[in-house]
Design a protein around this motif. Sequence first.
Motif, mmCIF file in Angstrom:
data_model
loop_
_atom_site.group_PDB
_atom_site.id
_atom_site.type_symbol
_atom_site.label_atom_id
_atom_site.label_comp_id
_atom_site.label_asym_id
_atom_site.label_seq_id
_atom_site.Cartn_x
_atom_site.Cartn_y
_atom_site.Cartn_z
ATOM 1 N N HIS A 271 3.478 -10.406 6.842
ATOM 2 C CA HIS A 271 3.854 -10.596 5.429
ATOM 3 C C HIS A 271 3.564 -9.301 4.667
ATOM 4 O O HIS A 271 2.521 -9.157 4.034
ATOM 5 N N PRO A 272 4.493 -8.341 4.708
ATOM 6 C CA PRO A 272 4.245 -7.038 4.080
ATOM 7 C C PRO A 272 3.997 -7.097 2.575
ATOM 8 O O PRO A 272 3.449 -6.161 1.998
ATOM 9 N N ASP A 273 4.367 -8.213 1.943
ATOM 10 C CA ASP A 273 4.160 -8.338 0.505
ATOM 11 C C ASP A 273 2.723 -8.701 0.148
ATOM 12 O O ASP A 273 2.343 -8.640 -1.027
ATOM 13 N N LEU A 274 1.893 -9.071 1.125
ATOM 14 C CA LEU A 274 0.489 -9.397 0.837
ATOM 15 C C LEU A 274 -0.296 -8.110 0.613
ATOM 16 O O LEU A 274 -0.296 -7.211 1.461
ATOM 17 N N GLY A 275 -0.954 -8.028 -0.526
ATOM 18 C CA GLY A 275 -1.773 -6.865 -0.836
ATOM 19 C C GLY A 275 -3.115 -6.921 -0.124
ATOM 20 O O GLY A 275 -3.498 -7.942 0.460
ATOM 21 N N ASP A 276 -3.843 -5.814 -0.174
ATOM 22 C CA ASP A 276 -5.152 -5.745 0.474
ATOM 23 C C ASP A 276 -6.107 -6.812 -0.063
ATOM 24 O O ASP A 276 -6.840 -7.433 0.706
#
Length: 124
Positions: free
Chosen positions: A102-107
Amino acid sequence: MAVKTGMRAAFERPARDVRGLAVAFFLLVSTGGHGQRVMSEQVKAGEVLFWERCAACHESGLRNAPLIGNRKMWASRIAKGEAVLLEHAIHGFNRMPPRGGHPDLGDEDLHNIVRYMIFVAEDL
């Protein structure tokens, strides 16, 4: 029947009030003061994201993902430290893709998910 108020009423409370306090005290003492832990806001946020984004693998074991709440599977991972688990979540590890796919999940999102997964494994 007149309703009693003030100090006199406070001293004449039914015995069940005292029994309730005694039961609460007994439970606290019998658990060694270790009741259920309370989720922080970060852990709560991680819980929501986990069930939306991570449960498909971590509930089924897909790709050998450690199962949510499985203390045995998580013990060695937790022993490595939260920072290592976060790095694995960000960059991927073994068969888990970076950011869990899920590349949209931030750190911070990933950190909250890691916090939740640790919380669940340690709360058993």
